[in-house]
Design a protein around this motif. Structure first.
Motif, mmCIF file in Angstrom:
data_model
loop_
_atom_site.group_PDB
_atom_site.id
_atom_site.type_symbol
_atom_site.label_atom_id
_atom_site.label_comp_id
_atom_site.label_asym_id
_atom_site.label_seq_id
_atom_site.Cartn_x
_atom_site.Cartn_y
_atom_site.Cartn_z
ATOM 1 N N GLN A 285 33.538 -8.776 15.649
ATOM 2 C CA GLN A 285 33.608 -7.594 15.010
ATOM 3 C C GLN A 285 34.970 -7.080 14.958
ATOM 4 O O GLN A 285 35.357 -6.316 13.789
ATOM 5 C CB GLN A 285 32.568 -6.639 15.784
ATOM 6 C CG GLN A 285 32.182 -5.531 15.086
ATOM 7 C CD GLN A 285 33.269 -4.401 15.133
ATOM 8 O OE1 GLN A 285 33.976 -4.191 15.770
ATOM 9 N NE2 GLN A 285 33.207 -3.716 14.137
ATOM 10 N N GLU B 15 41.291 -9.106 0.119
ATOM 11 C CA GLU B 15 41.045 -9.432 1.550
ATOM 12 C C GLU B 15 42.361 -9.452 2.264
ATOM 13 O O GLU B 15 43.354 -10.061 1.874
ATOM 14 C CB GLU B 15 40.094 -10.400 1.979
ATOM 15 C CG GLU B 15 38.544 -10.422 1.509
ATOM 16 C CD GLU B 15 37.955 -9.326 2.424
ATOM 17 O OE1 GLU B 15 38.264 -8.886 3.227
ATOM 18 O OE2 GLU B 15 36.652 -9.448 2.253
ATOM 19 N N SER C 148 28.073 0.563 2.436
ATOM 20 C CA SER C 148 28.649 -0.278 3.273
ATOM 21 C C SER C 148 27.458 -0.398 4.367
ATOM 22 O O SER C 148 27.047 -1.797 4.679
ATOM 23 C CB SER C 148 29.600 0.255 3.983
ATOM 24 O OG SER C 148 30.937 0.334 3.173
ATOM 25 N N ARG D 14 31.331 -6.252 10.172
ATOM 26 C CA ARG D 14 32.134 -5.409 9.816
ATOM 27 C C ARG D 14 31.673 -3.995 9.255
ATOM 28 O O ARG D 14 32.233 -2.879 9.674
ATOM 29 C CB ARG D 14 32.794 -5.971 8.161
ATOM 30 C CG ARG D 14 33.784 -5.114 7.540
ATOM 31 C CD ARG D 14 34.137 -5.763 6.207
ATOM 32 N NE ARG D 14 35.108 -6.636 6.263
ATOM 33 C CZ ARG D 14 35.540 -7.092 5.179
ATOM 34 N NH1 ARG D 14 35.315 -7.036 4.064
ATOM 35 N NH2 ARG D 14 36.812 -8.002 5.488
ATOM 36 N N ASP D 15 30.436 -4.176 8.598
ATOM 37 C CA ASP D 15 29.699 -2.778 8.231
ATOM 38 C C ASP D 15 28.921 -2.052 9.017
ATOM 39 O O ASP D 15 28.750 -0.992 9.015
ATOM 40 C CB ASP D 15 29.087 -3.199 6.802
ATOM 41 C CG ASP D 15 29.799 -3.508 5.638
ATOM 42 O OD1 ASP D 15 30.871 -3.009 5.421
ATOM 43 O OD2 ASP D 15 29.444 -4.416 4.936
ATOM 44 N N PRO E 121 36.701 -12.475 6.180
ATOM 45 C CA PRO E 121 35.589 -13.251 6.716
ATOM 46 C C PRO E 121 35.562 -14.788 6.271
ATOM 47 O O PRO E 121 35.302 -15.373 7.398
ATOM 48 C CB PRO E 121 34.392 -12.477 6.417
ATOM 49 C CG PRO E 121 34.921 -11.305 5.622
ATOM 50 C CD PRO E 121 36.331 -11.344 5.026
ATOM 51 N N HIS F 6 43.285 -3.506 5.551
ATOM 52 C CA HIS F 6 42.057 -3.969 5.230
ATOM 53 C C HIS F 6 41.546 -3.636 3.844
ATOM 54 O O HIS F 6 41.974 -2.990 3.326
ATOM 55 C CB HIS F 6 40.875 -3.489 6.185
ATOM 56 C CG HIS F 6 40.538 -1.951 6.119
ATOM 57 N ND1 HIS F 6 39.288 -1.565 5.426
ATOM 58 C CD2 HIS F 6 40.783 -0.908 6.295
ATOM 59 C CE1 HIS F 6 39.333 -0.539 5.206
ATOM 60 N NE2 HIS F 6 40.325 0.148 5.769
ATOM 61 N N SER G 291 36.715 -8.582 12.056
ATOM 62 C CA SER G 291 35.943 -8.442 10.758
ATOM 63 C C SER G 291 36.736 -7.738 9.580
ATOM 64 O O SER G 291 36.132 -8.056 8.423
ATOM 65 C CB SER G 291 34.477 -8.065 10.861
ATOM 66 O OG SER G 291 34.576 -6.692 11.268
ATOM 67 N N LEU G 292 37.671 -6.797 9.943
ATOM 68 C CA LEU G 292 38.376 -6.307 8.981
ATOM 69 C C LEU G 292 39.340 -7.284 8.043
ATOM 70 O O LEU G 292 39.844 -7.101 7.038
ATOM 71 C CB LEU G 292 39.126 -5.178 9.378
ATOM 72 C CG LEU G 292 38.608 -3.997 9.727
ATOM 73 C CD1 LEU G 292 39.446 -2.932 10.157
ATOM 74 C CD2 LEU G 292 37.632 -3.402 8.575
ATOM 75 N N ASP H 41 31.289 1.617 12.505
ATOM 76 C CA ASP H 41 32.157 0.608 11.944
ATOM 77 C C ASP H 41 33.521 0.935 12.582
ATOM 78 O O ASP H 41 33.829 1.789 13.334
ATOM 79 C CB ASP H 41 32.233 0.586 10.576
ATOM 80 C CG ASP H 41 32.573 2.093 9.894
ATOM 81 O OD1 ASP H 41 33.110 2.832 10.815
ATOM 82 O OD2 ASP H 41 32.086 2.293 8.810
#
Length: 361
Positions: free
Chosen positions: A171, A61, A3, A233-234, A178, A299, A174-175, A354
């Motif tokens: 951020q 997603e 990730s 996200r990562d 996207p 997520h 972001s889970l 994260d």
């Protein structure tokens, strides 16, 4: 690919696309008003993201929920409306050099909010990396505050603060999907600006230039926003800010190679500083024993049915309802998304800040 490595690749690619867009836009600014040009750029971003969504089809997603709309509205308002408008008004009141210097505040605000309020962690190597890349950006801007006035500087600072908050809100979202977030943000920014430009009678670029702006917006804003969300996200907002702060150097290098600008000593020195900063960040290994509290959230995550412990990630060793696995392969790794529970766990492994690693140090 892990990730963090995926996030680093996405963040650097986003910086490259956005950095290349800036010098291209600068060659077209005289063709219309700032408001109409910004609206066309975000319109191009919206179209590109709709195409990507159509080509990719349905992905595993988690979609935006009703609880996410306030945060999405806030980041769209701040990053897509307040930031650009404050920038346009500030640019009209400041010399170019002062504006370039003050725009580096975006990385500073993003880092400060992420670390002080968002509980993200940057170790000594991360802080040195941030200092090097920001120093390179400051040097590259060749700016000074000579000729600046208080109102103009305050407007540029407001724009960068809006983008810093936008980055941290992004951020947090972001889970979620996207592409859905990026599309909503781009559309939410482009439509009000285009309508406002029409109502105020602003000049629009001629058709060939408008098409060029749509194309630039598609890559430099649309695809870049999507990739930047993957990096957020990562990696978390702090590390993303370090990577994205290389965009001015990319723009300067693009101008040198494509637009035939002259090579300068500040560009070479900035390249050395930013290159060192990025390498330090890419080589960063942060590992220690830490404890995770129980967590329930939804997520995208990965499982490997052949492994003895599911995906190999102890955070995602959980039971599934039959509908969670419907249509998924039973003999090879797969991605899916559903609400799941993270049990309390204490362990040690390399990690970044994260969504699963917001612990005290």
């Amino acid at each position: 690919m892990t990730s963090p490595r995926r996030g680093q690749l996405a963040g650097l690619t986003a910086a490259v696309l956005f950095g290349c867009s800036a010098p291209l836009i600068s060659t077209l600014t005289g063709s219309g008003s700032a408001l109409s040009i910004a609206g066309l750029l975000y319109a191009g971003a919206t179209l590109a993201l709709l195409v990507v969504r159509l080509v990719r089809g349905t992905q595993a997603e988690t979609p935006l929920s009703r609880q996410d709309w306030p945060a999405l509205a806030a980041l769209t308002l701040l990053g897509g409306v307040v930031g650009p408008l404050a920038l346009v008004l500030g640019l009209a009141r400041l010399p170019a050099a002062s504006s370039s210097l003050l725009l580096n505040l975006e990385a500073v605000f993003t880092l400060a909010i992420a670390v002080l309020l968002g509980r993200e962690y940057l170790g000594r190597r991360g802080l040195v990396s941030a200092a090097l890349t920001i120093a390179g950006a400051v040097l590259l801007s060749e700016g000074s505050l000579n000729g600046a006035n208080g109102l103009g500087a305050a407007l540029i600072a407001l724009a960068t603060l809006a983008w810093g908050i936008d980055n941290n809100l992004s951020q947090r979202l972001s889970l979620r999907d996207p592409i859905q977030i990026a599309t909503a943000k781009a559309a939410g920014a482009s439509l009000p600006m285009l309508l406002l430009a029409l109502l105020l009678g602003h000049a629009f670029p001629p058709l060939p230039v408008a098409l060029a702006l749509l194309a630039i917006g598609a890559l430099g804003y649309g695809i870049s926003i999507w990739l930047d969300l993957l990096a957020l996200r990562d990696l978390g907002a702090a590390r993303e800010a370090v990577l994205f702060s290389t965009a001015p150097f990319v723009g300067a290098l693009f101008s040198l190679l494509v637009l035939r600008d002259s090579l300068s000593a500040p560009l070479l020195l900035a390249a050395g500083l930013m290159g060192a900063g990025v390498v330090l960040l890419l080589l960063e290994q942060h590992s220690h024993r830490h404890r995770h509290e129980p967590l329930l959230h939804d997520h995208r995550h990965r499982h490997d049915p052949r492994g003895e412990q599911g995906s190999g990630n102890p955070h995602h060793e959980h039971h599934h309802a039959p509908q969670d696995l419907e249509g998924l392969p039973a003999d090879r790794p797969f991605w899916h998304a559903h609400e799941h529970h993270h049990r309390e766990i204490e362990h040690a492994h390399p990690h970044v800040s994260d969504a699963h690693h917001r612990h005290r140090h």
